[in-house]
Design a protein around this motif. Structure first.
Motif, short mmCIF file in Angstrom:
data_model
loop_
_atom_site.label_atom_id
_atom_site.label_comp_id
_atom_site.label_asym_id
_atom_site.label_seq_id
_atom_site.Cartn_x
_atom_site.Cartn_y
_atom_site.Cartn_z
N LYS A 10 11.98 -8.85 7.09
CA LYS A 10 11.57 -9.63 5.91
C LYS A 10 10.17 -9.27 5.43
O LYS A 10 9.92 -9.17 4.23
CB LYS A 10 11.66 -11.11 6.23
N THR A 23 10.25 -5.81 3.84
CA THR A 23 10.97 -5.88 2.57
C THR A 23 10.12 -6.54 1.50
O THR A 23 10.10 -6.10 0.34
CB THR A 23 12.29 -6.64 2.75
N ALA A 24 9.39 -7.60 1.89
CA ALA A 24 8.51 -8.28 0.94
C ALA A 24 7.42 -7.34 0.44
O ALA A 24 7.11 -7.30 -0.76
CB ALA A 24 7.90 -9.53 1.58
N CYS A 25 6.82 -6.57 1.35
CA CYS A 25 5.80 -5.60 0.95
C CYS A 25 6.37 -4.57 -0.02
O CYS A 25 5.72 -4.18 -1.00
CB CYS A 25 5.23 -4.90 2.18
#
Length: 362
Positions: A299, A302-304
């Motif tokens: 997560k 993926t957020a980065c």
């Protein structure tokens, strides 16, 4: 007033991120440190999976490399060892990786290090070229973070450690893009040569890097726009690059007709099955899950990545990597079926994902 604040914020961000001064000496020190960290981490897990319990892809390459040793290194005869009747010489992409591995066995012995040193070196070469590429587009600070990301991303992937062509293909693809961009800007002969070698080897080792034509063309268009008369030398470079792939695949086709084709390089995937998968939302969920967890790291990673894509579009920096990512997306779609049964194809996203992840960190 709000528009002014937004522009001030953008200028501040750009000055802090892209124009941040790092001396060339410190860049070399940081990059060398990153490579050392990644090499140490890889050496710690180089035996995973163990050679006697490895997956089918590596088994084929190991057997071909062993047979090169037995057959006095006849490059034109990549031979499998399946319990089947002869012939066992198989059509395949340019077998440079198993051939070089076979050269190492008499020197280093047959062990996990001699088998997997080629992918290890390939991933490190990729980290270097990711640094060079990102430095061109976004400055040294982002480039160092991207280089670290490109070194770490493949480590957790199930195919990130094994002997096969993909790591070398991805490294050669990044190499060709960097040197082509340098040649377009500065017209140095060494960049022309390295761009030609990189692209020619990438396509010879695997046909799939033809998707690199999109970012390569973008570099050309960014420089010359619609002045098509200036494109001639670049097209000449392309035809030179295709000489080796055309010659090798012609020979591979000969082997499909007169021997065997274990790898099915001319068969391809069921296009109707591909269209079916692209119309099914579960395929996209599957790709998001596999890329997000196996490559981006979950997560947080993926957020980065998502933040990095948004920042790149907002700040209008690194658009080359937007094109690069779009080309990889086209590749994912064309071989939608293959993305399911052979998830190593998703490793192609590492160079572009490294840039966006670095942008997300900032």
């Amino acid at each position: 007033m709000k528009i002014g604040l937004v522009e001030d914020w953008k200028l501040t961000f750009l000055s802090l991120t892209f124009d941040y001064r790092i001396s060339k000496r410190n860049q070399v020190i940081w990059l060398a440190s990153i490579l050392l960290i990644c090499v140490v981490l890889r050496l710690m897990i180089i035996d995973a999976p163990a050679l006697d319990r490895t997956m089918w892809k590596e088994i084929d390459y190991i057997e071909i490399s062993k047979n090169y040793v037995k057959n006095n290194y006849n490059f034109l005869r990549p031979e499998i060892s399946w319990p089947a009747e002869p012939p066992r010489v198989t059509a395949m992409e340019l077998p440079a990786v198993p051939f070089i591995a076979g050269l190492l066995y008499p020197i280093l012995g047959f062990n996990v290090f001699s088998v997997r040193i080629i992918p290890l070196i390939s991933w490190m070469v990729l980290s270097v070229y990711v640094f060079f590429l990102v430095k061109r587009e976004a400055g040294p600070a982002v480039a160092l973070v991207a280089s670290l990301a490109s070194g770490l991303m493949p480590i957790g992937h199930q195919f990130g450690n094994i002997l096969f062509s993909e790591p070398t293909v991805i490294a050669m693809s990044a190499m060709s893009l960097y040197h082509f961009a340098e040649w377009i800007d500065y017209k140095r002969k060494k960049d022309w040569l390295l761009a030609a070698v990189g692209f020619s080897l990438a396509v010879s080792l695997k046909l799939t890097p033809l998707y690199m034509l999109l970012p390569l063309y973008w570099v050309l268009f960014r420089k010359h726009g619609f002045q098509f008369r200036k494109y001639g030398s670049s097209f000449l470079l392309f035809f030179v690059c295709m000489s080796l792939p055309v010659a090798w695949y012609a020979y591979a086709y000969y082997l499909t007709q007169n021997s065997i084709d274990v790898f099915g390089i001319f068969g391809g995937h069921d296009k109707m099955q591909t269209l079916t998968m692209l119309s099914d939302i579960s395929w996209y969920h599957n790709m998001a899950y596999q890329v997000g967890n196996d490559i981006l790291g979950g997560k947080v990673g993926t957020a980065c990545f998502v933040i990095g894509v948004s920042a790149s579009l907002l700040l209008k920096r690194g658009f080359l990597f937007i094109v690069y990512l779009s080309a990889i997306g086209c590749f994912f779609a064309i071989v939608a079926e293959g993305q399911i049964d052979a998830p190593y194809r998703q490793l192609t996203i590492v160079p572009a994902a490294s840039f966006f992840s670095a942008m997300g960190v900032y």
